[in-house]
Design a protein around this motif. Structure first.
Motif, PDB file in Angstrom:
ATOM      1  N   GLY A   1       0.793  -1.221   0.000  1.00 23.26           N
ATOM      2  CA  GLY A   1       0.000   0.000   0.000  1.00 23.26           C
ATOM      3  C   GLY A   1       0.824   1.269   0.000  1.00 23.26           C
ATOM      4  O   GLY A   1       1.847   1.372   0.689  1.00 23.26           O
ATOM      5  N   LEU A   2       0.360   2.244  -0.772  1.00 22.15           N
ATOM      6  CA  LEU A   2       0.965   3.577  -0.805  1.00 22.15           C
ATOM      7  C   LEU A   2       0.259   4.460   0.220  1.00 22.15           C
ATOM      8  O   LEU A   2      -0.949   4.678   0.139  1.00 22.15           O
ATOM      9  N   ARG A   3       1.012   4.952   1.193  1.00 26.42           N
ATOM     10  CA  ARG A   3       0.482   5.901   2.171  1.00 26.42           C
ATOM     11  C   ARG A   3       1.149   7.244   1.898  1.00 26.42           C
ATOM     12  O   ARG A   3       2.333   7.430   2.168  1.00 26.42           O
TER      13      ARG A   3
ATOM     14  N   ARG B   1       3.223  -1.037   4.040  1.00 26.08           N
ATOM     15  CA  ARG B   1       2.705   0.300   3.755  1.00 26.08           C
ATOM     16  C   ARG B   1       3.913   1.230   3.681  1.00 26.08           C
ATOM     17  O   ARG B   1       4.792   1.173   4.538  1.00 26.08           O
ATOM     18  N   CYS B   2       3.929   2.109   2.701  1.00 24.20           N
ATOM     19  CA  CYS B   2       5.089   2.971   2.523  1.00 24.20           C
ATOM     20  C   CYS B   2       4.664   4.245   1.808  1.00 24.20           C
ATOM     21  O   CYS B   2       3.742   4.226   0.991  1.00 24.20           O
TER      22      CYS B   2
ATOM     23  N   GLN C   1       0.057  -1.317  -6.991  1.00 25.49           N
ATOM     24  CA  GLN C   1      -0.429  -0.511  -8.111  1.00 25.49           C
ATOM     25  C   GLN C   1       0.448   0.733  -8.181  1.00 25.49           C
ATOM     26  O   GLN C   1       0.475   1.547  -7.256  1.00 25.49           O
ATOM     27  N   LEU C   2       1.175   0.855  -9.289  1.00 28.94           N
ATOM     28  CA  LEU C   2       2.161   1.922  -9.422  1.00 28.94           C
ATOM     29  C   LEU C   2       2.065   2.565 -10.799  1.00 28.94           C
ATOM     30  O   LEU C   2       1.552   1.958 -11.750  1.00 28.94           O
ATOM     31  N   PRO C   3       2.565   3.790 -10.934  1.00 30.01           N
ATOM     32  CA  PRO C   3       2.594   4.412 -12.266  1.00 30.01           C
ATOM     33  C   PRO C   3       3.485   3.623 -13.211  1.00 30.01           C
ATOM     34  O   PRO C   3       4.568   3.167 -12.830  1.00 30.01           O
ATOM     35  N   LEU C   4       3.029   3.484 -14.434  1.00 27.50           N
ATOM     36  CA  LEU C   4       3.811   2.754 -15.427  1.00 27.50           C
ATOM     37  C   LEU C   4       5.190   3.377 -15.608  1.00 27.50           C
ATOM     38  O   LEU C   4       6.181   2.669 -15.811  1.00 27.50           O
ATOM     39  N   VAL C   5       5.280   4.713 -15.530  1.00 23.40           N
ATOM     40  CA  VAL C   5       6.580   5.365 -15.680  1.00 23.40           C
ATOM     41  C   VAL C   5       7.557   4.912 -14.603  1.00 23.40           C
ATOM     42  O   VAL C   5       8.770   4.906 -14.817  1.00 23.40           O
TER      43      VAL C   5
END
Length: 329
Positions: free
Chosen positions: A191-193, A221-222, A240-244
């Motif tokens: 997870g993106l925090r 979480r990070c 789930q992350l940006p493709l870039v």
């Protein structure tokens, strides 16, 4: 000066047939163009355009004015360009706030070209995912997801921001792994925090029934996307992350894309800057970034394109069979 702005805006709208396209050509907001033309009409006490909800056309007075002012404005623009070129090399500092994936993947590597062209300009970058106040924090330019809803700023599109679900091949090879997105988010989601926030950002998916947000509750979480990408590539779970951000890892085969058909659409990276005359150093940087963004093939890739980079489609990766026990002989 107000009359000149009005004339320039009027000519550009007449040429393009649209306030929005005129604003894009001038590098200002559509609201600013509309106000400039309205002031000009008030000063002349004439209607220059016939406007309806579906069309925009010149009135007879507008057509006559256009015929008389196009040539003088062209000469003025040429004189401006000649004076600007004669002024010598630009210098000074351009302060930039930008989302870190874009800086790491595109902006930072491209600055060697910018420095070669403009060695007197120093670029000062602050990486942040927060919606920074450009004026209050004294930034010249910002790169953010989505346009600013402020008529005092210009928002120029750089390209789509594609979000992908990804995982390492070692993680996908786990026996009995359930590839359902909801199960992955609940059991294995990284997870993106975001900085300054307590809650973990959900996964944003686009399903046939509409957009869905899945809560994430996995082992990590990070608040740093690069750290999430590293943990993901090591096989800790799914992120789930940006493709870039993950494109190099996808090309190496360290990561694979899951469920590319569920990638959300409609997100855009924008370059923001104040709606006013820019100093030469800022204008040169803005022009450079726009040219780099619009000409970069990677910024046009879709989630399906990214999935095709991997040797095996992760959404359909076979689950290893359980080895059979040998009968004692």
């Amino acid at each position: 000066m107000e009359s000149l702005r009005g004339m320039v805006s009027f000519v550009q709208v007449a040429r393009s047939g649209s306030f929005v396209r005129a604003a894009e050509a001038l590098g200002v907001s559509a609201v600013a163009v509309s106000r400039n033309v309205a002031r000009l009409e008030a000063q002349l006490q004439l209607r220059l355009f016939a406007r309806t909800t579906r069309s925009l056309s010149l009135t007879a007075e507008g057509a006559a004015l256009l015929a008389r002012c196009e040539a003088p404005l062209a000469e003025l623009a040429a004189a401006f360009d000649d004076s600007r070129d004669a002024a010598g090399a630009a210098s000074g500092t351009v302060r930039v706030t930008a989302v870190s994936p874009y800086v790491q993947a595109y902006l930072a590597p491209s600055l060697v070209q910018f420095h070669a062209r403009h060695p007197g300009v120093v670029v000062d970058i602050a990486c942040s995912e927060l919606a920074t106040d450009l004026v209050a924090d004294r930034f010249d330019v910002g790169v953010r997801v989505g346009p600013l809803r402020d008529a005092g700023f210009v928002a120029r599109p750089l390209g789509p921001l594609v979000l992908v679900l990804c995982a390492a091949p070692t993680f996908l090879a786990r026996p009995g792994l359930d590839a359902d997105p909801a199960m992955l988010a609940r059991l294995h989601g990284l997870g993106l925090r975001r900085s300054g926030e307590v809650a973990v950002a959900p996964w944003h998916l686009q399903t046939p029934a509409g957009p869905v947000d899945l809560p994430v509750s996995g082992p990590l979480r990070c608040n740093d996307m690069a750290a999430l990408a590293a943990a993901c590539a090591a096989g800790l779970g799914v992120a789930q992350l940006p493709l870039v951000q993950v494109l190099p890892a996808l090309r190496r085969g360290d990561l694979q894309v899951l469920h590319p058909d569920l990638s959300p659409g409609g997100l855009q990276l924008f370059l923001h800057y104040p709606d006013r005359q820019l100093p030469a150093r800022v204008r040169l940087f803005v022009d450079f970034v726009l040219a780099q963004g619009r000409g970069h093939a990677d910024l046009q890739l879709t989630a399906s394109d990214a999935a095709a980079l991997a040797p095996v489609s992760p959404a359909t990766a076979p689950t290893p069979a359980t080895p059979r026990r040998r009968r004692p002989g």
